[in-house]
Motif scaffolding. Sequence first.
Motif, mmCIF file in Angstrom:
data_model
loop_
_atom_site.group_PDB
_atom_site.id
_atom_site.type_symbol
_atom_site.label_atom_id
_atom_site.label_comp_id
_atom_site.label_asym_id
_atom_site.label_seq_id
_atom_site.Cartn_x
_atom_site.Cartn_y
_atom_site.Cartn_z
ATOM 1 N N SER A 57 -3.294 -6.609 -0.248
ATOM 2 C CA SER A 57 -3.623 -7.667 0.481
ATOM 3 C C SER A 57 -3.462 -7.370 2.072
ATOM 4 C CB SER A 57 -3.128 -8.939 -0.094
ATOM 5 O OG SER A 57 -3.664 -9.974 0.780
ATOM 6 N N GLY A 58 -4.204 -7.703 3.099
ATOM 7 C CA GLY A 58 -3.861 -7.447 4.312
ATOM 8 C C GLY A 58 -4.971 -7.903 5.353
ATOM 9 N N TYR A 97 -4.899 -3.006 6.562
ATOM 10 C CA TYR A 97 -3.598 -2.771 6.847
ATOM 11 C C TYR A 97 -2.557 -3.875 6.311
ATOM 12 C CZ TYR A 97 0.547 -2.031 9.777
ATOM 13 O OH TYR A 97 1.742 -1.840 10.134
ATOM 14 N N ASP A 98 -1.442 -3.655 5.488
ATOM 15 C CA ASP A 98 -0.776 -4.704 4.771
ATOM 16 C C ASP A 98 0.713 -4.644 5.385
ATOM 17 O OD1 ASP A 98 0.440 -2.281 3.647
ATOM 18 O OD2 ASP A 98 0.566 -3.360 1.695
ATOM 19 N N ASP A 145 -6.366 13.117 2.326
ATOM 20 C CA ASP A 145 -4.952 12.836 2.234
ATOM 21 C C ASP A 145 -4.885 11.110 2.673
ATOM 22 O OD1 ASP A 145 -3.910 15.070 1.498
ATOM 23 O OD2 ASP A 145 -4.074 16.148 3.593
ATOM 24 N N ARG A 146 -5.902 10.580 2.435
ATOM 25 C CA ARG A 146 -6.004 8.956 2.728
ATOM 26 C C ARG A 146 -6.110 8.187 1.373
ATOM 27 N NH1 ARG A 146 -9.080 7.266 7.945
ATOM 28 N NH2 ARG A 146 -8.429 5.597 7.143
ATOM 29 N N LYS A 147 -5.454 7.185 1.410
ATOM 30 C CA LYS A 147 -5.777 6.386 0.087
ATOM 31 C C LYS A 147 -7.131 5.448 0.297
ATOM 32 C CE LYS A 147 -0.662 5.790 -0.356
ATOM 33 N NZ LYS A 147 0.424 4.987 -0.432
ATOM 34 N N VAL A 180 0.746 -1.283 0.127
ATOM 35 C CA VAL A 180 -0.156 0.148 -0.078
ATOM 36 C C VAL A 180 0.802 1.509 -0.070
ATOM 37 C CG1 VAL A 180 -1.654 1.292 1.322
ATOM 38 C CG2 VAL A 180 -1.841 -1.249 1.101
ATOM 39 N N LEU A 181 1.993 1.362 0.628
ATOM 40 C CA LEU A 181 2.905 2.445 0.810
ATOM 41 C C LEU A 181 3.466 2.817 -0.335
ATOM 42 C CD1 LEU A 181 4.104 4.163 2.688
ATOM 43 C CD2 LEU A 181 6.169 2.705 2.974
#
Length: 126
Positions: free
Chosen positions: A53-54, A75-76, A111-113, A41-42
Amino acid sequence: MTTDEGRGSLRRMLRRLTASEAEIEAQQLQRESARCGAKPVLQCARGQLVSVSGRLRTVVYTPRINLPALEADLYDGSDVVTLVWLGRRHIVGIEPGRHLTARGRIAVRDDRKVIYNPYYELEPSK
Protein backbone atom coordinates in the motif's frame (compact mmCIF):
# COMPACT_ATOMS: atom_id res chain seq x y z
CA MET A 1 8.31 9.34 33.51
CA THR A 2 11.79 7.85 33.95
CA THR A 3 14.96 9.54 32.74
CA ASP A 4 15.29 7.08 29.83
CA GLU A 5 11.70 7.79 28.72
CA GLY A 6 12.38 11.54 28.90
CA ARG A 7 15.50 11.18 26.75
CA GLY A 8 13.61 9.03 24.24
CA SER A 9 10.84 11.65 23.97
CA LEU A 10 13.39 14.42 23.50
CA ARG A 11 15.21 12.39 20.83
CA ARG A 12 11.96 11.76 18.93
CA MET A 13 11.01 15.44 19.12
CA LEU A 14 14.44 16.54 17.85
CA ARG A 15 14.27 13.97 15.04
CA ARG A 16 10.88 15.36 13.95
CA LEU A 17 12.18 18.93 14.03
CA THR A 18 15.28 18.14 11.98
CA ALA A 19 13.73 15.64 9.54
CA SER A 20 13.35 16.65 5.92
CA GLU A 21 9.93 16.82 4.29
CA ALA A 22 10.73 13.61 2.35
CA GLU A 23 11.63 11.76 5.58
CA ILE A 24 8.42 12.89 7.26
CA GLU A 25 6.37 11.80 4.20
CA ALA A 26 8.14 8.41 4.15
CA GLN A 27 7.38 7.84 7.84
CA GLN A 28 3.73 8.79 7.33
CA LEU A 29 3.40 6.45 4.32
CA GLN A 30 4.97 3.60 6.32
CA ARG A 31 2.49 4.13 9.17
CA GLU A 32 -0.48 4.18 6.76
CA SER A 33 0.80 1.06 5.02
CA ALA A 34 1.18 -0.80 8.33
CA ARG A 35 -2.30 0.32 9.42
CA CYS A 36 -3.93 -1.43 6.46
CA GLY A 37 -1.90 -4.61 7.01
CA ALA A 38 0.34 -4.25 3.96
CA LYS A 39 3.88 -5.59 3.80
CA PRO A 40 6.67 -2.99 3.43
CA VAL A 41 7.98 -3.09 -0.16
CA LEU A 42 11.54 -3.19 1.18
CA GLN A 43 10.78 -6.60 2.77
CA CYS A 44 9.16 -8.08 -0.36
CA ALA A 45 11.13 -10.71 -2.26
CA ARG A 46 10.78 -12.33 -5.68
CA GLY A 47 8.02 -14.92 -5.82
CA GLN A 48 6.14 -13.74 -2.72
CA LEU A 49 2.41 -13.11 -2.90
CA VAL A 50 2.03 -9.74 -1.17
CA SER A 51 -0.27 -6.86 -0.37
CA VAL A 52 1.43 -3.45 -0.61
CA SER A 53 0.00 0.00 0.00
CA GLY A 54 1.26 3.47 -0.81
CA ARG A 55 1.14 6.47 -3.12
CA LEU A 56 1.54 6.38 -6.89
CA ARG A 57 4.54 8.49 -7.88
CA THR A 58 4.47 8.10 -11.65
CA VAL A 59 2.07 6.60 -14.18
CA VAL A 60 3.33 5.96 -17.70
CA TYR A 61 1.83 4.35 -20.79
CA THR A 62 4.53 2.25 -22.45
CA PRO A 63 3.68 1.50 -26.08
CA ARG A 64 5.24 -1.74 -27.22
CA ILE A 65 5.00 -3.43 -30.59
CA ASN A 66 3.38 -6.62 -29.35
CA LEU A 67 1.81 -5.63 -26.00
CA PRO A 68 1.21 -2.11 -24.61
CA ALA A 69 1.41 -1.61 -20.85
CA LEU A 70 0.44 0.90 -18.19
CA GLU A 71 3.14 1.21 -15.52
CA ALA A 72 2.88 2.97 -12.16
CA ASP A 73 5.51 3.34 -9.45
CA LEU A 74 4.04 2.76 -5.98
CA TYR A 75 6.02 4.21 -3.05
CA ASP A 76 5.22 3.07 0.48
CA GLY A 77 7.91 5.00 2.36
CA SER A 78 10.36 2.08 2.37
CA ASP A 79 10.89 1.32 -1.34
CA VAL A 80 9.22 1.40 -4.76
CA VAL A 81 7.41 -1.37 -6.61
CA THR A 82 6.32 -0.96 -10.23
CA LEU A 83 2.76 -2.04 -10.97
CA VAL A 84 2.32 -3.17 -14.59
CA TRP A 85 -1.04 -3.69 -16.29
CA LEU A 86 -0.38 -5.51 -19.56
CA GLY A 87 -2.55 -4.58 -22.53
CA ARG A 88 -3.86 -1.41 -20.88
CA ARG A 89 -3.43 2.18 -22.04
CA HIS A 90 -5.39 3.86 -19.25
CA ILE A 91 -7.22 2.89 -16.03
CA VAL A 92 -9.58 5.40 -14.44
CA GLY A 93 -8.23 6.49 -11.04
CA ILE A 94 -4.67 5.29 -11.66
CA GLU A 95 -2.90 8.65 -11.54
CA PRO A 96 0.10 10.20 -9.74
CA GLY A 97 -0.56 11.10 -6.11
CA ARG A 98 -3.35 8.54 -5.67
CA HIS A 99 -3.17 6.11 -2.73
CA LEU A 100 -3.89 2.46 -3.38
CA THR A 101 -3.41 -1.05 -2.08
CA ALA A 102 -2.19 -3.64 -4.59
CA ARG A 103 -1.99 -7.43 -4.33
CA GLY A 104 0.02 -9.80 -6.46
CA ARG A 105 3.22 -11.79 -6.87
CA ILE A 106 6.55 -9.95 -6.75
CA ALA A 107 8.74 -10.32 -9.83
CA VAL A 108 12.06 -8.63 -10.59
CA ARG A 109 12.73 -6.85 -13.89
CA ASP A 110 15.95 -4.91 -14.47
CA ASP A 111 16.76 -5.19 -10.73
CA ARG A 112 13.44 -3.53 -9.82
CA LYS A 113 10.46 -5.04 -7.99
CA VAL A 114 7.40 -5.46 -10.20
CA ILE A 115 3.86 -6.79 -9.81
CA TYR A 116 2.18 -7.69 -13.10
CA ASN A 117 -1.59 -7.19 -13.45
CA PRO A 118 -2.13 -6.57 -9.72
CA TYR A 119 -5.48 -6.62 -8.01
CA TYR A 120 -5.90 -3.14 -6.57
CA GLU A 121 -8.14 -0.99 -4.40
CA LEU A 122 -8.08 2.78 -4.74
CA GLU A 123 -8.21 4.75 -1.51
CA PRO A 124 -10.74 7.61 -1.43
CA SER A 125 -9.33 10.89 -2.76
CA LYS A 126 -8.47 13.39 -0.05
